[in-house]
Design a protein around this motif. Structure first.
Motif, mmCIF file in Angstrom:
data_model
loop_
_atom_site.group_PDB
_atom_site.id
_atom_site.type_symbol
_atom_site.label_atom_id
_atom_site.label_comp_id
_atom_site.label_asym_id
_atom_site.label_seq_id
_atom_site.Cartn_x
_atom_site.Cartn_y
_atom_site.Cartn_z
ATOM 1 N N ALA A 58 41.199 29.677 43.066
ATOM 2 C CA ALA A 58 42.489 29.871 43.732
ATOM 3 C C ALA A 58 43.144 31.205 43.362
ATOM 4 O O ALA A 58 43.976 31.717 44.117
ATOM 5 C CB ALA A 58 43.434 28.724 43.381
ATOM 6 N N ARG A 59 42.771 31.791 42.220
ATOM 7 C CA ARG A 59 43.380 33.057 41.796
ATOM 8 C C ARG A 59 42.548 34.278 42.157
ATOM 9 O O ARG A 59 43.070 35.281 42.619
ATOM 10 C CB ARG A 59 43.629 33.055 40.289
ATOM 11 N N CYS A 60 41.234 34.217 41.882
ATOM 12 C CA CYS A 60 40.422 35.434 42.036
ATOM 13 C C CYS A 60 39.372 35.349 43.137
ATOM 14 O O CYS A 60 38.769 36.355 43.489
ATOM 15 C CB CYS A 60 39.737 35.789 40.710
ATOM 16 N N HIS A 61 39.112 34.156 43.652
ATOM 17 C CA HIS A 61 38.168 33.910 44.750
ATOM 18 C C HIS A 61 36.696 33.929 44.363
ATOM 19 O O HIS A 61 35.845 33.909 45.231
ATOM 20 C CB HIS A 61 38.393 34.879 45.930
ATOM 21 N N PHE A 105 39.493 40.280 41.047
ATOM 22 C CA PHE A 105 39.867 39.771 42.367
ATOM 23 C C PHE A 105 38.657 40.019 43.256
ATOM 24 O O PHE A 105 38.206 41.162 43.394
ATOM 25 C CB PHE A 105 41.097 40.480 42.940
ATOM 26 N N LYS A 120 42.832 41.491 56.889
ATOM 27 C CA LYS A 120 43.141 40.069 56.770
ATOM 28 C C LYS A 120 41.920 39.284 56.294
ATOM 29 O O LYS A 120 42.026 38.407 55.434
ATOM 30 C CB LYS A 120 43.622 39.525 58.118
ATOM 31 N N GLY A 123 41.171 39.496 52.571
ATOM 32 C CA GLY A 123 42.216 38.991 51.680
ATOM 33 C C GLY A 123 43.143 40.040 51.117
ATOM 34 O O GLY A 123 43.609 39.912 49.982
ATOM 35 N N HIS A 125 46.249 40.726 51.766
ATOM 36 C CA HIS A 125 47.572 40.189 51.452
ATOM 37 C C HIS A 125 47.562 39.481 50.091
ATOM 38 O O HIS A 125 48.462 39.674 49.266
ATOM 39 C CB HIS A 125 48.034 39.227 52.557
ATOM 40 N N LYS A 126 46.518 38.671 49.839
ATOM 41 C CA LYS A 126 46.424 37.959 48.563
ATOM 42 C C LYS A 126 46.219 38.930 47.401
ATOM 43 O O LYS A 126 46.756 38.730 46.310
ATOM 44 C CB LYS A 126 45.291 36.937 48.604
ATOM 45 N N GLU A 129 49.588 40.483 46.570
ATOM 46 C CA GLU A 129 50.411 39.535 45.809
ATOM 47 C C GLU A 129 49.956 39.482 44.354
ATOM 48 O O GLU A 129 50.772 39.524 43.429
ATOM 49 C CB GLU A 129 50.318 38.130 46.419
ATOM 50 N N ARG A 130 48.649 39.373 44.161
ATOM 51 C CA ARG A 130 48.097 39.254 42.801
ATOM 52 C C ARG A 130 48.360 40.526 41.998
ATOM 53 O O ARG A 130 48.759 40.461 40.834
ATOM 54 C CB ARG A 130 46.597 38.986 42.904
ATOM 55 N N ASP A 133 52.074 41.156 40.561
ATOM 56 C CA ASP A 133 52.662 40.040 39.817
ATOM 57 C C ASP A 133 53.503 40.465 38.621
ATOM 58 O O ASP A 133 54.079 39.637 37.922
ATOM 59 C CB ASP A 133 51.567 39.068 39.362
#
Length: 196
Positions: A58-61, A105, A120, A123, A125-126, A129-130, A133
């Protein structure tokens, strides 16, 4: 389903693996059916188990069986450094060096507009965000050194720098143990530019 059809289905399934053509797939299938039925059963069970239980962190994929992978949960890792890679395989390669102690990531590939893969799909956008932080101080771009990887690194670099983040890129150069006369000109040119 007859045995001939089942064998053909197995061959076609094996062909889905990268670098496996018809002849290689046939050799593997025939070997498993003739010499290693137990290996075939073990392979089948392992594939089924992995397909059911392995998913993205969920954090780094990266790949994990848990919600958050062990790397992201490791308190010994340097959370101020975030290394961006294209695939879980790239992350694994970096981890095997033992040289990087930060976090990762994993993009969902690399930019490839001709294939319909844009920001998109990887990822972006993710990642933003990461990286924003408040803990991350340096983002290391470790995408591959091909056209798509370079384009991806450029787009990511611009987006991350616009947020005031410190962005670096993996160095590139002449491989250890090589002789200059056999190294391609592009590698030599980049090694000269990136010299230290």
């Amino acid at each position: 389903m007859s045995s001939t059809n089942a064998l053909e289905v197995l061959i076609q399934a094996l062909r889905r693996l990268p670098g496996v053509g018809v002849k290689s797939a046939q050799r593997m299938a025939f070997h498993l059916m003739q010499h290693d039925r137990a290996g075939a059963e073990a392979l089948s069970a392992a594939l089924h188990d992995a397909a059911q239980n392995v998913h993205h962190c969920a954090r780094c994929h990266t790949f994990t069986e848990d919600d958050i992978c062990s790397t992201c949960l490791d308190p010994e890792r340097d959370a101020s450094r975030l290394c961006v890679v294209e695939t879980p395989a790239d992350q694994s390669a970096l981890e095997r060096t033992g040289a990087f102690k930060g976090l990762y990531f994993v993009l969902m590939g690399r930019l490839s507009p001709l294939d319909g893969i844009g920001p998109k799909e990887i990822g972006l956008h993710k990642l933003m965000e990461r990286a924003s932080d408040g803990v991350v101080q340096e983002v290391i771009l470790a995408t591959n050194f091909n056209a798509e990887g370079e384009a991806t690194a450029h787009v990511l670099s611009e987006a991350l720098k616009s947020r005031g983040l410190h962005v670096t890129r993996l160095a590139r150069g002449v491989p250890v143990g090589s002789e200059l006369e056999y190294v391609d000109l592009s590698t030599i040119a980049h090694a000269l530019v990136d010299r230290r």
